[in-house]
Write an enzyme that holds these catalytic residues in place. Structure first.
Site, PDB file in Angstrom:
ATOM      1  N   GLY A 110      41.305  17.047 -32.525  1.00 40.04           N
ATOM      2  CA  GLY A 110      40.262  17.266 -31.775  1.00 40.04           C
ATOM      3  C   GLY A 110      40.562  18.288 -30.904  1.00 40.04           C
ATOM      4  O   GLY A 110      40.462  18.078 -29.594  1.00 40.04           O
ATOM      5  N   ALA A 111      40.894  19.692 -31.337  1.00 39.49           N
ATOM      6  CA  ALA A 111      41.195  20.853 -30.201  1.00 39.49           C
ATOM      7  C   ALA A 111      40.370  21.750 -29.867  1.00 39.49           C
ATOM      8  O   ALA A 111      39.965  23.116 -29.266  1.00 39.49           O
ATOM      9  CB  ALA A 111      42.345  21.377 -30.940  1.00 39.49           C
ATOM     10  N   ASP A 169      39.579  15.814 -40.950  1.00 35.83           N
ATOM     11  CA  ASP A 169      38.980  15.021 -40.318  1.00 35.83           C
ATOM     12  C   ASP A 169      39.844  13.594 -40.419  1.00 35.83           C
ATOM     13  O   ASP A 169      40.636  13.272 -41.704  1.00 35.83           O
ATOM     14  CB  ASP A 169      37.485  14.424 -41.387  1.00 35.83           C
ATOM     15  CG  ASP A 169      37.338  13.007 -40.494  1.00 35.83           C
ATOM     16  OD1 ASP A 169      37.613  12.619 -39.722  1.00 35.83           O
ATOM     17  OD2 ASP A 169      35.561  12.420 -41.395  1.00 35.83           O
ATOM     18  N   VAL A 170      40.105  14.009 -39.158  1.00 38.64           N
ATOM     19  CA  VAL A 170      41.820  12.724 -39.305  1.00 38.64           C
ATOM     20  C   VAL A 170      41.224  10.887 -40.013  1.00 38.64           C
ATOM     21  O   VAL A 170      42.972  10.877 -40.277  1.00 38.64           O
ATOM     22  CB  VAL A 170      42.344  12.931 -37.907  1.00 38.64           C
ATOM     23  CG1 VAL A 170      42.862  14.207 -37.259  1.00 38.64           C
ATOM     24  CG2 VAL A 170      41.679  12.031 -36.672  1.00 38.64           C
ATOM     25  N   ASN A 220      45.013  13.337 -30.435  1.00 37.53           N
ATOM     26  CA  ASN A 220      43.571  13.594 -29.045  1.00 37.53           C
ATOM     27  C   ASN A 220      42.460  13.246 -29.263  1.00 37.53           C
ATOM     28  O   ASN A 220      41.379  12.988 -28.783  1.00 37.53           O
ATOM     29  CB  ASN A 220      44.003  14.950 -28.358  1.00 37.53           C
ATOM     30  CG  ASN A 220      42.459  15.451 -27.968  1.00 37.53           C
ATOM     31  OD1 ASN A 220      42.371  14.684 -26.529  1.00 37.53           O
ATOM     32  ND2 ASN A 220      42.255  16.254 -28.162  1.00 37.53           N
ATOM     33  N   SER A 270      43.558   5.843 -23.236  1.00 40.85           N
ATOM     34  CA  SER A 270      42.280   5.429 -22.315  1.00 40.85           C
ATOM     35  C   SER A 270      42.249   4.645 -21.426  1.00 40.85           C
ATOM     36  O   SER A 270      42.832   4.064 -21.649  1.00 40.85           O
ATOM     37  CB  SER A 270      40.898   5.356 -22.932  1.00 40.85           C
ATOM     38  OG  SER A 270      39.525   5.469 -22.086  1.00 40.85           O
ATOM     39  N   TYR A 278      34.969   1.060 -28.552  1.00 46.46           N
ATOM     40  CA  TYR A 278      35.991   2.153 -27.576  1.00 46.46           C
ATOM     41  C   TYR A 278      36.856   1.704 -27.461  1.00 46.46           C
ATOM     42  O   TYR A 278      38.424   1.999 -27.310  1.00 46.46           O
ATOM     43  CB  TYR A 278      34.941   3.013 -27.118  1.00 46.46           C
ATOM     44  CG  TYR A 278      35.430   4.437 -26.841  1.00 46.46           C
ATOM     45  CD1 TYR A 278      35.664   5.497 -27.263  1.00 46.46           C
ATOM     46  CD2 TYR A 278      35.791   3.874 -25.115  1.00 46.46           C
ATOM     47  CE1 TYR A 278      37.037   7.001 -26.562  1.00 46.46           C
ATOM     48  CE2 TYR A 278      37.136   5.561 -24.823  1.00 46.46           C
ATOM     49  CZ  TYR A 278      36.928   6.292 -25.056  1.00 46.46           C
ATOM     50  OH  TYR A 278      38.147   7.202 -24.703  1.00 46.46           O
ATOM     51  N   ALA A 283      38.666  -1.404 -27.818  1.00 43.92           N
ATOM     52  CA  ALA A 283      39.322  -2.274 -28.350  1.00 43.92           C
ATOM     53  C   ALA A 283      40.125  -0.867 -29.157  1.00 43.92           C
ATOM     54  O   ALA A 283      41.537  -0.308 -29.240  1.00 43.92           O
ATOM     55  CB  ALA A 283      39.237  -3.284 -29.599  1.00 43.92           C
TER      56      ALA A 283
HETATM   57  N1  LIG Z   1      37.271  12.758 -21.092  1.00 45.83           N
HETATM   58  C1  LIG Z   1      37.207  11.957 -20.701  1.00 45.83           C
HETATM   59  O1  LIG Z   1      36.940  10.619 -19.581  1.00 45.83           O
HETATM   60  C2  LIG Z   1      38.311  10.577 -20.986  1.00 45.83           C
HETATM   61  C3  LIG Z   1      39.164   9.736 -21.465  1.00 45.83           C
HETATM   62  C4  LIG Z   1      40.066   8.485 -21.559  1.00 45.83           C
HETATM   63  C5  LIG Z   1      40.120   9.142 -23.005  1.00 45.83           C
HETATM   64  N2  LIG Z   1      39.569  10.683 -23.150  1.00 45.83           N
HETATM   65  C6  LIG Z   1      40.070  10.727 -24.904  1.00 45.83           C
HETATM   66  O2  LIG Z   1      40.274  11.891 -24.639  1.00 45.83           O
HETATM   67  C7  LIG Z   1      40.181  12.662 -25.798  1.00 45.83           C
HETATM   68  C8  LIG Z   1      39.713  13.742 -26.233  1.00 45.83           C
HETATM   69  O3  LIG Z   1      38.592  13.890 -25.772  1.00 45.83           O
HETATM   70  P1  LIG Z   1      37.217  14.000 -24.511  1.00 45.83           P
HETATM   71  O4  LIG Z   1      37.258  14.595 -23.771  1.00 45.83           O
HETATM   72  O5  LIG Z   1      37.631  16.265 -24.801  1.00 45.83           O
HETATM   73  O6  LIG Z   1      36.137  15.009 -25.665  1.00 45.83           O
HETATM   74  P2  LIG Z   1      35.238  16.387 -26.422  1.00 45.83           P
HETATM   75  O7  LIG Z   1      34.452  15.100 -27.593  1.00 45.83           O
HETATM   76  O8  LIG Z   1      35.613  17.376 -25.567  1.00 45.83           O
HETATM   77  O9  LIG Z   1      36.609  16.248 -27.937  1.00 45.83           O
HETATM   78  C9  LIG Z   1      37.065  15.227 -29.029  1.00 45.83           C
HETATM   79  C10 LIG Z   1      37.296  16.305 -30.169  1.00 45.83           C
HETATM   80  O10 LIG Z   1      37.667  15.756 -31.001  1.00 45.83           O
HETATM   81  C11 LIG Z   1      36.719  16.781 -32.392  1.00 45.83           C
HETATM   82  N3  LIG Z   1      36.561  15.497 -32.816  1.00 45.83           N
HETATM   83  C12 LIG Z   1      35.973  14.278 -33.209  1.00 45.83           C
HETATM   84  N4  LIG Z   1      35.972  13.657 -34.543  1.00 45.83           N
HETATM   85  C13 LIG Z   1      36.966  14.045 -35.596  1.00 45.83           C
HETATM   86  C14 LIG Z   1      38.049  13.557 -36.717  1.00 45.83           C
HETATM   87  N5  LIG Z   1      37.672  12.717 -37.439  1.00 45.83           N
HETATM   88  N6  LIG Z   1      38.427  15.356 -36.631  1.00 45.83           N
HETATM   89  C15 LIG Z   1      39.555  15.328 -36.272  1.00 45.83           C
HETATM   90  N7  LIG Z   1      39.021  16.226 -34.723  1.00 45.83           N
HETATM   91  C16 LIG Z   1      37.805  15.374 -34.560  1.00 45.83           C
HETATM   92  C17 LIG Z   1      35.695  16.698 -31.711  1.00 45.83           C
HETATM   93  O11 LIG Z   1      34.932  17.790 -32.601  1.00 45.83           O
HETATM   94  C18 LIG Z   1      36.067  17.308 -29.915  1.00 45.83           C
HETATM   95  O12 LIG Z   1      36.110  18.513 -30.398  1.00 45.83           O
HETATM   96  C19 LIG Z   1      39.394  11.994 -26.826  1.00 45.83           C
HETATM   97  O13 LIG Z   1      40.146  10.774 -27.108  1.00 45.83           O
HETATM   98  C20 LIG Z   1      38.665  10.626 -25.893  1.00 45.83           C
HETATM   99  O14 LIG Z   1      38.628   9.638 -26.194  1.00 45.83           O
HETATM  100  C21 LIG Z   1      38.174  11.275 -22.563  1.00 45.83           C
END
Ligand SMILES: NC(=O)c1ccc[n+]([C@@H]2O[C@H](COP(=O)([O-])OP(=O)(O)OC[C@H]3O[C@@H](n4cnc5c(N)ncnc54)[C@H](O)[C@@H]3O)[C@@H](O)[C@H]2O)c1
Length: 267
Positions: A16-17, A67-68, A94, A152, A167, A169
């Site tokens: 998810g980079a 796709d992970v 991530n 999270s 989410y 769970a």
């Molecule tokens: N932003 C917040 O407030 C928050 C809070 C708690 C947890 N999180 C967690 O942090 C992590 C990153 O979230 P973020 O806020 O940076 O969101 P984001 O949507 O900016 O980044 C997530 C990335 O994951 C990629 N992705 C989605 N499905 C994928 C797959 N099947 N395979 C590979 N890549 C995939 C997306 O294309 C995206 O680039 C997530 O796990 C999210 O649940 C975010």
């Protein structure tokens, strides 16, 4: 204390980079000398991250669109990684999705399959594909590798997320995996920890602070530290876990939330 380039010679794989936390972690790890394997389903996002990293670092970077949730694509990612690099010191699970707003019992099967596929099966696929090689990385003793799962606060404090039941769970499952993998990999000197962010400004919230404020207000939550999180703070916490200062920390879920969970507990 670690020196300025303490990740030199070490490779960080971040799923998810192409966005949000993943992008910030890539830039942050590279600033300490890491080479990078950057994964996402979104190639444009990956290219953006690579360009941002290369603005101020000369890290070697491999971009992998995969796709992970698909174990075949993940196994292929491992093959590509080890065709290019001889180690993965940091493995950051991530990639994650929220799947939209539904009460848990009303969510459609395709939604919970997708959310659990990316958020739970994804980290499992990636960890399974990489841990055997990580176990053999004796050159990095005393710790041969580090796994960081991005979970999270939704996974620990489910009450403030009534419309994010699936989410929540999925993130609770990831925190459970963190502890289980820490037990299973401890004797191989691999640490496993999770970071649980509260509410942070990233594309998951459309980079829109108003949306986050509405979310908090709708739940009558006042953050003790009244600021919305910045993605860099999560990247800095991940960097701490990557450093030798954290070598004796494993199986922990580190909450970074400005006191959100305390505030929810008060309700
Ligand atoms: N932003 C917040 O407030 C928050 C809070 C708690 C947890 N999180 C967690 O942090 C992590 C990153 O979230 P973020 O806020 O940076 O969101 P984001 O949507 O900016 O980044 C997530 C990335 O994951 C990629 N992705 C989605 N499905 C994928 C797959 N099947 N395979 C590979 N890549 C995939 C997306 O294309 C995206 O680039 C997530 O796990 C999210 O649940 C975010």
């Amino acid at each position: 204390m670690d020196n300025e380039r303490f990740l030199e010679g070490k490779v960080a794989l971040i799923t998810g980079a192409g966005s949000g936390f993943g992008q910030k972690m890539a830039i942050t790890f590279a600033s300490k000398g890491a080479d990078l394997v950057l994964n996402d389903v979104n190639m444009e996002g990956l290219e953006e991250t690579r360009d941002l990293v290369l603005k101020s670092n000369n890290s070697k970077i491999l971009l992998i669109k995969a796709d992970v949730s698909d174990s075949k694509q993940v196994d292929d990612m491992a093959r590509q990684t080890f065709d290019t690099f001889d180690n993965v010191f940091l493995l950051v699970n991530n990639a994650g999705i929220d799947g939209g707003l539904y009460t848990a019992l009303k969510a459609k099967e395709e939604v919970y399959d997708k959310v659990f596929g990316v958020n739970v099966k994804g980290p499992l696929n990636v960890t399974k594909a990489f841990f055997r090689r990580m176990k053999r990385q004796k050159q990095f003793e005393p710790v041969r590798g580090k796994i960081i799962n991005i979970a999270s606060t939704a996974g620990t404090q489910n009450g403030h997320n009534p419309m994010l039941g699936i989410y929540s769970a999925s993130k609770a499952a990831l925190i459970a995996f963190t502890r289980i993998w820490a037990l299973e990999l401890g004797s191989s000197n691999i640490t496993v920890n999770s970071i649980s962010p509260g509410v942070f400004l990233t594309p998951i919230y459309n980079n829109d602070p108003k949306l986050i404020r509405q979310f908090l207000d709708s739940r009558n939550v006042k953050l003790p530290i009244d600021k919305i999180g910045e993605a860099q703070w999560v990247a800095d916490l991940a960097l701490f876990l990557a450093s030798s200062t954290a070598d004796y920390i494993t199986g922990q879920n580190l909450i970074i939330d400005g006191g959100l969970t305390l505030s929810v507990n008060k309700l």
